[in-house]
Design an enzyme around this catalytic site. Structure first.
Site, PDB file in Angstrom:
ATOM      1  N   GLY A 243       0.603  -1.113  -0.018  1.00  0.00           N
ATOM      2  CA  GLY A 243      -0.177  -0.014   0.067  1.00  0.00           C
ATOM      3  C   GLY A 243       0.833   1.207   0.018  1.00  0.00           C
ATOM      4  N   GLY A 280       3.597  -3.850  -4.023  1.00  0.00           N
ATOM      5  CA  GLY A 280       3.572  -3.938  -5.306  1.00  0.00           C
ATOM      6  C   GLY A 280       3.891  -2.539  -5.895  1.00  0.00           C
ATOM      7  N   ARG A 281       2.949  -1.876  -5.871  1.00  0.00           N
ATOM      8  CA  ARG A 281       3.347  -0.625  -6.637  1.00  0.00           C
ATOM      9  C   ARG A 281       4.600   0.198  -6.404  1.00  0.00           C
ATOM     10  NH1 ARG A 281      -0.908   2.944  -8.262  1.00  0.00           N
ATOM     11  NH2 ARG A 281      -2.169   1.716  -6.662  1.00  0.00           N
ATOM     12  N   ARG A 318      -5.319   3.407 -15.852  1.00  0.00           N
ATOM     13  CA  ARG A 318      -5.287   4.177 -14.479  1.00  0.00           C
ATOM     14  C   ARG A 318      -5.754   5.616 -14.700  1.00  0.00           C
ATOM     15  NH1 ARG A 318      -1.551   5.494 -11.902  1.00  0.00           N
ATOM     16  NH2 ARG A 318      -2.393   5.018  -9.763  1.00  0.00           N
ATOM     17  N   CYS A 348     -13.099   4.954 -28.658  1.00  0.00           N
ATOM     18  CA  CYS A 348     -14.336   5.552 -28.742  1.00  0.00           C
ATOM     19  C   CYS A 348     -15.019   5.891 -27.359  1.00  0.00           C
ATOM     20  CB  CYS A 348     -15.394   5.008 -29.648  1.00  0.00           C
ATOM     21  SG  CYS A 348     -14.652   4.732 -31.275  1.00  0.00           S
ATOM     22  N   TYR A 377       0.090  -1.840 -12.326  1.00  0.00           N
ATOM     23  CA  TYR A 377      -1.042  -1.813 -12.742  1.00  0.00           C
ATOM     24  C   TYR A 377      -1.291  -1.165 -14.281  1.00  0.00           C
ATOM     25  CZ  TYR A 377      -1.509  -2.582  -7.770  1.00  0.00           C
ATOM     26  OH  TYR A 377      -0.917  -3.328  -6.474  1.00  0.00           O
TER      27      TYR A 377
HETATM   28  C1  LIG Z   1      -3.227  -4.958  -4.177  1.00  0.00           C
HETATM   29  C2  LIG Z   1      -2.532  -5.635  -2.866  1.00  0.00           C
HETATM   30  C3  LIG Z   1      -1.187  -5.444  -2.439  1.00  0.00           C
HETATM   31  C4  LIG Z   1      -0.440  -4.520  -3.149  1.00  0.00           C
HETATM   32  O1  LIG Z   1      -0.782  -3.150  -2.991  1.00  0.00           O
HETATM   33  P1  LIG Z   1       0.252  -2.069  -3.404  1.00  0.00           P
HETATM   34  O2  LIG Z   1      -0.465  -0.736  -3.156  1.00  0.00           O
HETATM   35  O3  LIG Z   1       0.667  -2.257  -4.853  1.00  0.00           O
HETATM   36  O4  LIG Z   1       1.450  -2.210  -2.564  1.00  0.00           O
HETATM   37  C5  LIG Z   1      -0.894  -6.363  -1.294  1.00  0.00           C
HETATM   38  N1  LIG Z   1      -1.886  -6.901  -0.590  1.00  0.00           N
HETATM   39  C6  LIG Z   1      -3.048  -7.225  -0.989  1.00  0.00           C
HETATM   40  C7  LIG Z   1      -3.722  -8.110  -0.224  1.00  0.00           C
HETATM   41  C8  LIG Z   1      -3.528  -6.494  -2.161  1.00  0.00           C
HETATM   42  O5  LIG Z   1      -4.880  -6.922  -2.534  1.00  0.00           O
END
Ligand SMILES: *Cc1c(COP(=O)(O)O)cnc(C)c1O
Length: 424
Positions: A243, A280-281, A318, A348, A377
């Site tokens: 997150g 992730g991000r 996004r 379109c 993403y």
């Molecule tokens: C999407 C997700 C993440 C990764 O979130 P980021 O914001 O990309 O770091 C981690 N854990 C769970 C359960 C998720 O659904």
């Protein structure tokens, strides 16, 4: 920090001119930097290493952010685990060499088929999000005569900020169970011979640019672990989710990994527990760019200029989906006064707009532009809407580059459609 920089008047990915990749592979194309992926992972890992009281956390990269197997291989080569949300993602993690014991299986709607696959694979833990799901995991484990390692995803009921579509930590969201319910389920699971509760988990949202909501959630998680342990329940692992946000240029700078780790050390220190993270991000976003070609510049007589690109919302959703901002840069900037453009794709839908009234160096037909911070993403959320082929992905590593996902041919796309058999 990333390795997409201007050298000799043109944008490079590490040591490779982006113009060269576009000429070889065509546009639109996603380009990833291996050095940037490695850097983001190691900076996070090293930020935790400064606090030995935290032990060695399991950093389970959230595969959904960018699930290309070669990207996963860069991270698994450094020891990263994988946070997965489908059988397909588990398969990708395994294909990239991630050990099953470093794979976390998350998500609110795992099918029995997927649970079976995860248990047979021997994943580290299944993060259970409801009582119904715990029943399903227990029943599959009984059928297979296995013991399922489960963790309970708690919804800590905090407001994470960020966009509503990616905020997950409020009680009204579909994710996780309340502390009270998690407590009951945890105790119940210890009595089931086919379940082994290993821990608790939370993930309150994405693109969080302030430590306060994370801290608030983690304080609650610590207290929860302590309350479970006070009843003699064993809690080995605390999964604090992902997150942490990244800078998209129009937002406040997100907290650094060092500040994040220091906050965690302060809140969790001394709990004597294995920590897990699911970033992730923050690993992938700044490690990728989307390169697109200017099809034409449509200058309306009344003044508005539309930059029509060969990339569209199906390639990078996004902006349409989250009103997201991406910095847009000419790959080989021309001199001259900046102009204001609406940057759009060919699909379109009015939603196929990447940016409105964006101030950019002048652009002409055939010029290349780069969408920055598109490594997370981006390709992972792409579709073939408008029968636009999924665009290729390229990995750069120093002076080398390779196509790591090919652009499908039209024959491949049309070849998936089948005749129903009754139409003449
Ligand atoms: C999407 C997700 C993440 C990764 O979130 P980021 O914001 O990309 O770091 C981690 N854990 C769970 C359960 C998720 O659904």
């Amino acid at each position: 920090m990333n390795h997409f920089e201007m050298k000799e008047g043109e944008l490079h990915a590490e040591d490779v001119a982006i113009r060269r990749i576009a000429a070889a592979v065509g546009t639109p194309v996603y380009i990833y930097s291996a050095a940037t992926l490695r850097r983001h992972y190691t900076v996070l890992r090293d930020a935790f290493a400064v606090h030995p009281e935290l032990g060695t956390p399991l950093i389970a990269y959230a595969v959904k952010a960018n699930s290309n197997v070669e990207v996963l291989r860069v991270l698994s080569g450094l020891g990263a685990g994988a946070d997965t949300v489908s059988e397909g993602e588990i398969r990708r993690a395994l294909a990239a060499g991630v050990a099953p014991g470093r794979i976390v299986f998350s998500g609110v709607g795992k099918t029995r088929c997927e649970i079976t696959f995860a248990l047979k694979t021997g994943v580290a833990e299944i993060n259970v999000e409801s009582a119904a799901e715990l029943d399903a995991v227990a029943s599959v484990a009984r059928e297979l005569n296995l013991i399922a390692p489960v963790a309970f995803r708690v919804n800590p009921d905090v407001e994470a900020g960020g966009h509503v579509k990616i905020s997950t930590g409020k009680a009204e969201n579909k994710f996780g169970v309340s502390f009270a319910q998690a407590h009951e389920l945890y105790a119940a699971a210890t009595k089931d011979p086919h379940l082994r509760p290993v821990g608790v988990a939370c993930h309150i949202g994405s693109q969080i640019t302030d430590l306060a909501p994370l801290r608030a959630a983690f304080i609650k998680m610590r207290a929860f672990v302590e309350s479970l342990r006070a009843e003699g329940l064993s809690v080995e692992r605390l999964d604090l989710g992902g997150g942490l946000g990244v800078p998209y240029f129009n937002q406040p700078d997100p907290p650094s990994p060092a500040d994040y780790a220091a906050m965690i050390a302060e809140v969790i220190g001394g709990l004597n527990i294995q920590l897990a993270f699911e970033p992730g991000r923050m690993i992938a976003a700044n490690a990728g760019v989307l390169i697109s070609d200017v099809i034409h510049v449509n200058v309306r007589p009344e003044g508005r200029s539309f930059l029509v690109l060969d990339a569209a919302m199906n390639d990078l959703i996004r902006p349409a989906m989250y009103d997201a901002y991406h910095d847009i840069r000419p790959v080989v900037p021309r001199g001259g006064a900046h102009r204001t453009y609406d940057v759009v794709g060919p699909v379109c839908e009015t939603g196929d707009t990447f940016a409105r009234e964006r101030d950019l160096a002048p652009l002409e037909t055939g010029d290349l532009v780069a969408f920055m911070t598109a490594g997370a993403y981006g390709a992972a959320m792409a579709s073939e809407y408008n029968t636009r082929p999924l665009i290729p992905e390229v990995l750069v590593d120093g002076a080398r580059f390779a196509v790591i996902r090919e652009r499908p041919t039209y024959d491949e796309i049309l070849g998936r459609d089948r005749l129903g058999g009754w139409q003449t």
